[in-house]
Design a protein around this motif. Structure first.
Motif, PDB file in Angstrom:
ATOM      1  N   ASP A 197      17.047  68.203  33.548  1.00 30.18           N
ATOM      2  CA  ASP A 197      15.970  68.977  34.170  1.00 30.18           C
ATOM      3  C   ASP A 197      15.288  68.196  35.285  1.00 30.18           C
ATOM      4  O   ASP A 197      14.915  68.767  36.320  1.00 30.18           O
ATOM      5  CB  ASP A 197      14.931  69.381  33.121  1.00 30.18           C
ATOM      6  CG  ASP A 197      15.494  70.337  32.082  1.00 30.18           C
ATOM      7  OD1 ASP A 197      16.566  70.928  32.348  1.00 30.18           O
ATOM      8  OD2 ASP A 197      14.876  70.499  31.021  1.00 30.18           O
ATOM      9  N   THR A 219      16.947  78.897  36.765  1.00 26.66           N
ATOM     10  CA  THR A 219      17.091  78.587  35.350  1.00 26.66           C
ATOM     11  C   THR A 219      17.524  79.834  34.596  1.00 26.66           C
ATOM     12  O   THR A 219      16.887  80.889  34.720  1.00 26.66           O
ATOM     13  CB  THR A 219      15.763  78.083  34.758  1.00 26.66           C
ATOM     14  OG1 THR A 219      15.371  76.882  35.433  1.00 26.66           O
ATOM     15  CG2 THR A 219      15.909  77.793  33.270  1.00 26.66           C
ATOM     16  N   TYR A 225      21.842  76.559  34.331  1.00 17.72           N
ATOM     17  CA  TYR A 225      21.382  76.799  35.707  1.00 17.72           C
ATOM     18  C   TYR A 225      22.434  77.573  36.477  1.00 17.72           C
ATOM     19  O   TYR A 225      23.635  77.503  36.216  1.00 17.72           O
ATOM     20  CB  TYR A 225      21.104  75.471  36.411  1.00 17.72           C
ATOM     21  CG  TYR A 225      19.991  74.673  35.781  1.00 17.72           C
ATOM     22  CD1 TYR A 225      18.656  74.999  36.021  1.00 17.72           C
ATOM     23  CD2 TYR A 225      20.269  73.614  34.922  1.00 17.72           C
ATOM     24  CE1 TYR A 225      17.632  74.265  35.434  1.00 17.72           C
ATOM     25  CE2 TYR A 225      19.248  72.889  34.337  1.00 17.72           C
ATOM     26  CZ  TYR A 225      17.936  73.220  34.588  1.00 17.72           C
ATOM     27  OH  TYR A 225      16.926  72.524  34.004  1.00 17.72           O
TER      28      TYR A 225
END
Length: 230
Positions: A197, A219, A225
Motif C-alpha cells: 500500500d 483500489t 489494485y
C-alpha cells in the motif's frame, strides 16, 4: 558478458565464501568490508548486482541502499542479514532493496536468489513496455528509469518503476497484492498490507491529480489494485 557482483560483507569468512562460490559459478566478483567502502564502489563503478549486509561498520546496509537510491542508481540489491523479523524485511524492501536473504542461508538458496534477481533485471526490457509513457501527471522512461511530474524530474525507487511497469502490462485488470509481490519481488514473503500500500500511495502522489480520490490506480476492495489506462 560476465555479470559483475559486489559483495559488501564485514565478516571475512562469509565474504570470502560468497566470493569464491560466485566466482565458481562464473560471476566477476568484487568485495567491500564496510558500508562506506561499499557505497563508494556502488556509486563509482558498474555492477549488475550488490549483495549487501545490513549490519556493517560506518554505514548500515539500509542507509547505503537509501543513499544509492537517492543518487538515482537502480543497481539491484539483495540484503544479507542475521535478522529475520518481518519489520526488518519491510524496512529493507521499502529502503529500495530488491530481495532479502536471512543468515544462515545455503549456497543453493543464495545462487537461486542471485539468478532470480538478475533474470528479473534482464526481463525489464523497455521493449516490453514503451520507452516513454504518460500515466496521469507522471511521465516515465523505462529505458533509463527516469521520471517527470509536470515537466519536473522526480526521484522514484526501482520498486516504484517495477510496480508501475507490472501494472501497465496488466492495465485495466485487477492485480492482487500477492501477485505484485510474486512478480515484482519474486519470492514468497508475506509483508504487512501496508508494504504494498505504501508503494501504491507513493505512485498515486506522482500520478493522480488528487491522490485521496484516485482515478488511475484504483483500489479494488478485498482484491487488490487496477490501473485504468487507455
Amino acid at each position: 558478458m560476465m555479470k559483475r557482483i559486489l559483495v559488501v560483507e564485514d565478516e571475512p569468512d562469509m565474504q570470502s565464501g560468497i566470493k569464491d562460490n560466485l566466482e565458481f559459478e562464473g560471476y566477476d566478483v568484487d568485495t567491500a568490508s564496510d558500508g562506506k567502502e561499499g557505497l563508494q564502489k556502488i556509486l563509482t563503478d558498474s555492477f549488475d548486482l550488490v549483495l549487501l549486509d545490513v549490519m556493517l561498520p560506518h554505514i548500515s546496509g539500509f542507509d547505503v541502499c537509501k543513499k544509492v537510491r537517492l543518487e538515482n542508481n537502480n543497481t539491484p540489491i539483495i540484503f544479507l542479514t542475521a535478522k529475520g523479523e518481518e519489520i526488518d524485511k519491510v524496512i529493507g524492501l521499502e529502503s529500495g532493496g530488491d530481495d532479502y536473504l536471512t543468515k544462515p542461508f545455503s549456497l543453493r538458496e543464495l545462487l537461486a536468489r542471485v539468478k532470480a534477481v538478475l533474470r528479473r533485471t534482464e526481463m525489464q526490457n523497455p521493449s516490453a513496455t514503451n520507452h516513454e509513457m504518460q500515466v496521469g501527471r507522471l511521465k516515465v522512461d523505462f529505458s533509463t528509469y527516469t521520471a517527470w511530474v509536470d515537466g519536473e524530474q522526480v526521484k522514484m525507487t526501482s520498486k516504484e518503476f517495477e510496480i508501475l511497469q507490472y501494472l501497465l502490462k496488466h492495465k485495466n485488470a485487477t492485480i492482487s497484492r500477492d501477485s505484485l509481490l510474486d512478480n515484482v519481488w519474486g519470492y514468497d514473503f508475506q509483508p504487512t498490507a501496508r508494504t504494498i500500500d505504501n508503494f501504491i500511495l507513493k505512485l498515486r502522489h506522482k500520478i493522480e491529480d488528487n491522490p485521496n480520490e484516485p482515478q488511475i490506480i484504483i483500489t479494488v476492495h478485498g482484491m487488490g489494485y487496477r490501473l485504468v489506462h487507455s
